[in-house]
Design an enzyme around this catalytic site. Structure first.
Site, short mmCIF file in Angstrom:
data_model
loop_
_atom_site.label_atom_id
_atom_site.label_comp_id
_atom_site.label_asym_id
_atom_site.label_seq_id
_atom_site.Cartn_x
_atom_site.Cartn_y
_atom_site.Cartn_z
N GLU A 158 0.83 -1.21 0.00
CA GLU A 158 0.00 0.00 0.00
C GLU A 158 0.86 1.26 0.00
O GLU A 158 2.07 1.20 0.26
CB GLU A 158 -0.93 0.01 1.21
N LYS A 184 -3.90 -1.79 15.67
CA LYS A 184 -3.49 -0.99 16.84
C LYS A 184 -4.60 -0.87 17.84
O LYS A 184 -5.77 -0.88 17.50
CB LYS A 184 -3.20 0.43 16.36
N1 PSU Z 1 -2.40 1.68 10.37
C1 PSU Z 1 -1.09 1.99 10.45
N2 PSU Z 1 -0.51 2.77 9.52
C2 PSU Z 1 -1.23 3.24 8.47
C3 PSU Z 1 -2.62 2.89 8.37
C4 PSU Z 1 -3.15 2.12 9.33
O1 PSU Z 1 -0.43 1.58 11.39
O2 PSU Z 1 -0.67 3.97 7.64
C5 PSU Z 1 -3.40 3.36 7.19
C6 PSU Z 1 -3.66 2.18 6.23
O3 PSU Z 1 -3.52 2.64 4.91
C7 PSU Z 1 -5.10 1.82 6.52
C8 PSU Z 1 -5.66 3.19 6.81
O4 PSU Z 1 -5.75 1.22 5.43
O5 PSU Z 1 -4.67 3.81 7.59
C9 PSU Z 1 -6.97 3.09 7.55
O6 PSU Z 1 -7.52 4.37 7.61
P1 PSU Z 1 -9.01 4.57 8.16
O7 PSU Z 1 -8.92 4.23 9.61
O8 PSU Z 1 -9.31 6.01 7.88
O9 PSU Z 1 -9.87 3.64 7.38
#
Ligand code: PSU
Ligand code: MN
Length: 305
Positions: free
Chosen positions: A26, A160
């Site tokens: 990603e 997390k």
């Molecule tokens: N968790 C991490 N680092 C990240 C992300 C999540 O430790 O960079 C990023 C990933 O791309 C994940 C996104 O898909 O955050 C999720 O965002 P949201 O909670 O807005 O869906």
């Protein structure tokens, strides 16, 4: 060319044609998950680790309205530095593409493109999930829905504890996504190896994970799986310390009224500041660890077909 909006890097295209192992990566982690220049260094190292294991890396992003499957170093550098990069999940593709903008794909966005390109294995750091307080905010990451819909295995270090891990597991169960612990029975919580929650099944080798995928997809059981790979011991953080940092970050986000897709990047950068950067080092190491495992699973899976 399978779609007029997608550019597949020649090396990736060749590997896919020849049924050789490919690992999707990603780009939100690059643009919105880590600061410059650590983000470029991480992205380049991850690609090299995957190559060392005998697989082909395919970092996915949108550049000038083109979906790119496989990036050049120059493109990674650009994505890591640029300020005008959208965070792209399913709802953002059509806008970013038709307006010819740049976009970094989240886990959901990347899984979606991997499916279009025919890539089965995807490595990342952590997935999004059900946020704490989601009963009021409805903040549930698109990641969960997308993983349940595409035939892509996501290798991550768990989720997390900025998220509600119990609710995240319930949501995945409803959607029929199995959560596999790699050499562990406990769901890892990204910075730490323990969370107090159990995975659905423990598997101990990349071969067994590849065999599970083969069984699942051969039966027509659509959707992905989550492989939860604990952070290596030397880099795992003290639970009390990291949980305090997370509590503080979540509280500040609430007070500041941070909402929607800004929540996760905000929390990540706050936690990094509170832990004086040590969360960033752990974050980078767990991504490396996931990339290596993903490449091994991809190699095993390719040999099964
Ligand atoms: N968790 C991490 N680092 C990240 C992300 C999540 O430790 O960079 C990023 C990933 O791309 C994940 C996104 O898909 O955050 C999720 O965002 P949201 O909670 O807005 O869906
Ligand atoms: Mn969200």
């Amino acid at each position: 060319m399978m779609n007029q909006y997608i550019d597949i890097h020649p090396e990736v295209e060749k590997a896919l044609k020849e049924n050789r192992p490919v690992v999707a990566l990603e780009s939100t982690i690059i643009s919105h998950g880590m600061p410059y220049p650590q983000n470029v260094e991480m992205a380049v190292n991850v690609e090299n680790l995957i190559k060392e294991e005998g697989a082909v890396p395919a970092t996915i992003a949108i550049l000038g309205g083109r979906i790119k499957v496989g990036l050049t170093h120059y493109e990674i550098e650009h994505l890591a530095k640029a300020k005008d990069v959208y965070k792209v999940g399913k709802r953002d593709f059509a806008y970013v593409i038709s307006q010819k903008r740049n976009g970094a794909t989240t886990v959901s966005g990347t899984a979606l493109v991997a499916e279009m390109a025919g890539i089965k294995i995807f490595a990342t750091g952590g997935i999004g999930g059900v946020h704490r307080g989601a009963e009021n905010t409805f903040d549930i990451s698109r990641d969960l829905e997308e993983v349940s819909q595409v035939n892509v295995a996501v290798i991550c270090a768990g989720a997390k504890s900025i998220l509600d891990l119990g609710l995240t597991l319930e949501y995945l169960e409803t959607k029929g996504v199995e959560v596999i612990g790699y050499q562990t029975q406990e769901l890892p919580a990204f910075y730490t190896r323990e969370s107090g929650f159990q995975v659905n099944y423990q598997l101990n080798t990349p071969q067994e994970i590849a065999q599970l995928l083969h069984a699942k997809w051969s039966l027509g059981l659509t959707g992905g799986i989550i492989v939860a790979n604990p952070i290596p011991k030397p880099y795992s953080m003290d639970s009390t310390q990291i949980n305090l940092a997370i509590e503080q970050a979540v509280e500040e986000a609430k007070l500041k009224g941070i909402k929607g897709n800004e929540v996760t990047p905000y929390l990540l950068s706050k936690i990094k500041n509170i832990t004086e950067g040590s969360s960033l080092e752990s974050n980078i190491e767990l991504v490396y660890n996931n990339a290596k495992l993903a490449a091994k699973i991809a190699c095993s899976y390719a040999s099964l077909k």
